[in-house]
Write a protein that holds these residues in place. Sequence first.
Motif, PDB file in Angstrom:
ATOM      1  N   PHE A   8      63.058 -24.991  34.815  1.00 48.48           N
ATOM      2  CA  PHE A   8      64.342 -24.338  34.974  1.00 48.48           C
ATOM      3  C   PHE A   8      65.472 -25.052  34.235  1.00 48.48           C
ATOM      4  N   HIS A   9      65.167 -26.135  33.554  1.00 49.08           N
ATOM      5  CA  HIS A   9      66.164 -26.825  32.756  1.00 49.08           C
ATOM      6  C   HIS A   9      65.585 -27.114  31.368  1.00 49.08           C
ATOM      7  N   PRO A  10      65.477 -26.081  30.527  1.00 47.02           N
ATOM      8  CA  PRO A  10      64.871 -26.309  29.218  1.00 47.02           C
ATOM      9  C   PRO A  10      65.782 -27.145  28.329  1.00 47.02           C
ATOM     10  N   LYS A  11      65.171 -27.931  27.463  1.00 43.91           N
ATOM     11  CA  LYS A  11      65.936 -28.788  26.565  1.00 43.91           C
ATOM     12  C   LYS A  11      66.384 -28.032  25.333  1.00 43.91           C
ATOM     13  N   ARG A  12      65.603 -27.043  24.924  1.00 36.96           N
ATOM     14  CA  ARG A  12      65.920 -26.280  23.725  1.00 36.96           C
ATOM     15  C   ARG A  12      66.166 -24.830  24.101  1.00 36.96           C
ATOM     16  N   MET A  31      62.674 -16.677  30.852  1.00 36.65           N
ATOM     17  CA  MET A  31      61.538 -17.534  30.491  1.00 36.65           C
ATOM     18  C   MET A  31      60.615 -17.747  31.689  1.00 36.65           C
ATOM     19  N   ALA A  32      61.186 -17.957  32.892  1.00 39.17           N
ATOM     20  CA  ALA A  32      60.381 -18.183  34.089  1.00 39.17           C
ATOM     21  C   ALA A  32      59.585 -16.934  34.452  1.00 39.17           C
ATOM     22  N   VAL A  33      60.201 -15.762  34.343  1.00 40.44           N
ATOM     23  CA  VAL A  33      59.498 -14.506  34.643  1.00 40.44           C
ATOM     24  C   VAL A  33      58.338 -14.321  33.680  1.00 40.44           C
ATOM     25  N   GLU A  34      58.581 -14.573  32.400  1.00 40.30           N
ATOM     26  CA  GLU A  34      57.532 -14.412  31.398  1.00 40.30           C
ATOM     27  C   GLU A  34      56.371 -15.369  31.635  1.00 40.30           C
ATOM     28  N   GLN A  35      56.689 -16.586  32.031  1.00 38.99           N
ATOM     29  CA  GLN A  35      55.655 -17.591  32.219  1.00 38.99           C
ATOM     30  C   GLN A  35      54.817 -17.334  33.481  1.00 38.99           C
ATOM     31  N   HIS A  36      55.442 -16.847  34.551  1.00 38.33           N
ATOM     32  CA  HIS A  36      54.750 -16.701  35.836  1.00 38.33           C
ATOM     33  C   HIS A  36      54.273 -15.281  36.115  1.00 38.33           C
ATOM     34  N   GLU A  37      54.459 -14.357  35.196  1.00 38.51           N
ATOM     35  CA  GLU A  37      54.071 -12.969  35.442  1.00 38.51           C
ATOM     36  C   GLU A  37      52.576 -12.792  35.709  1.00 38.51           C
ATOM     37  N   PRO A  38      51.660 -13.427  34.956  1.00 36.23           N
ATOM     38  CA  PRO A  38      50.223 -13.244  35.274  1.00 36.23           C
ATOM     39  C   PRO A  38      49.864 -13.720  36.687  1.00 36.23           C
ATOM     40  N   GLU A  39      50.448 -14.841  37.094  1.00 29.69           N
ATOM     41  CA  GLU A  39      50.164 -15.361  38.438  1.00 29.69           C
ATOM     42  C   GLU A  39      50.683 -14.410  39.514  1.00 29.69           C
ATOM     43  N   LEU A  62      51.684 -15.356  51.329  1.00 29.03           N
ATOM     44  CA  LEU A  62      52.481 -16.556  51.571  1.00 29.03           C
ATOM     45  C   LEU A  62      52.806 -17.264  50.256  1.00 29.03           C
ATOM     46  N   GLN A  63      51.828 -17.366  49.368  1.00 25.85           N
ATOM     47  CA  GLN A  63      52.065 -17.988  48.062  1.00 25.85           C
ATOM     48  C   GLN A  63      53.109 -17.220  47.263  1.00 25.85           C
ATOM     49  N   LEU A  64      53.013 -15.901  47.290  1.00 31.16           N
ATOM     50  CA  LEU A  64      53.952 -15.068  46.547  1.00 31.16           C
ATOM     51  C   LEU A  64      55.368 -15.214  47.101  1.00 31.16           C
ATOM     52  N   SER A  65      55.485 -15.278  48.406  1.00 32.80           N
ATOM     53  CA  SER A  65      56.818 -15.396  49.005  1.00 32.80           C
ATOM     54  C   SER A  65      57.420 -16.785  48.784  1.00 32.80           C
ATOM     55  N   GLN A  66      56.574 -17.794  48.555  1.00 31.26           N
ATOM     56  CA  GLN A  66      57.086 -19.148  48.357  1.00 31.26           C
ATOM     57  C   GLN A  66      57.357 -19.490  46.893  1.00 31.26           C
ATOM     58  N   MET A  67      57.051 -18.557  45.980  1.00 28.01           N
ATOM     59  CA  MET A  67      57.356 -18.814  44.577  1.00 28.01           C
ATOM     60  C   MET A  67      58.869 -18.803  44.380  1.00 28.01           C
ATOM     61  N   HIS A  68      59.329 -19.492  43.351  1.00 23.32           N
ATOM     62  CA  HIS A  68      60.757 -19.588  43.081  1.00 23.32           C
ATOM     63  C   HIS A  68      61.342 -18.213  42.794  1.00 23.32           C
ATOM     64  N   SER A  69      62.588 -18.016  43.185  1.00 26.94           N
ATOM     65  CA  SER A  69      63.207 -16.695  43.011  1.00 26.94           C
ATOM     66  C   SER A  69      63.405 -16.346  41.536  1.00 26.94           C
ATOM     67  N   TYR A  70      63.491 -17.354  40.667  1.00 27.17           N
ATOM     68  CA  TYR A  70      63.667 -17.074  39.244  1.00 27.17           C
ATOM     69  C   TYR A  70      62.439 -16.422  38.625  1.00 27.17           C
ATOM     70  N   THR A  71      61.307 -16.454  39.315  1.00 25.74           N
ATOM     71  CA  THR A  71      60.093 -15.860  38.764  1.00 25.74           C
ATOM     72  C   THR A  71      59.998 -14.363  39.070  1.00 25.74           C
ATOM     73  N   ARG A  72      60.952 -13.831  39.828  1.00 24.85           N
ATOM     74  CA  ARG A  72      60.948 -12.396  40.136  1.00 24.85           C
ATOM     75  C   ARG A  72      61.581 -11.613  39.004  1.00 24.85           C
ATOM     76  N   PRO A  73      60.955 -10.531  38.565  1.00 25.93           N
ATOM     77  CA  PRO A  73      61.542  -9.731  37.473  1.00 25.93           C
ATOM     78  C   PRO A  73      62.860  -9.075  37.852  1.00 25.93           C
ATOM     79  N   THR A  74      63.105  -8.856  39.143  1.00 28.97           N
ATOM     80  CA  THR A  74      64.354  -8.222  39.552  1.00 28.97           C
ATOM     81  C   THR A  74      65.551  -9.150  39.409  1.00 28.97           C
TER      82      THR A  74
END
Length: 117
Positions: A8-12, A31-39, A62-74
């Motif tokens: 969540f803190h990219p350098k570039r 970027m987070a949504v794109e990276q975590h979409e398959p999971e 439970l795993q889905l609900s505990q994922m970071h909110s930035y990984t949600r496409p909405t």
Amino acid sequence: MSKAASLFHPKRLNLSGFVNTRVIRDNNKRMAVEQHEPERQALRYMIRNTSLPGRVRAQAQLQLSQMHSYTRPTQVKNRCVASGHVRSVFRDFRINRFQFRMQALSGHLPGVKKASW
């Protein structure tokens, strides 16, 4: 630094135009949504699959609900890359209506010209 914190803190940054904290945050979300979409898709499939045991489905939920909110496409919002505004953004050009008008009149948008008939 953990893997999640570096996500969540990219350098570039690959941004163009106006940059403020909201634009940077939106880029991080994209970027987070794109990276975590398959999971997320795999977990959603497991939750909906009724042939799996209830315990496995509950763990997936439970795993889905505990994922970071930035990984949600909405969480991703269409923002103007020129000004950072959220409202009235044209998807094809990724700029808001005022910037679209100014850039079209100045000739910076290829194939766009003022209508006359």
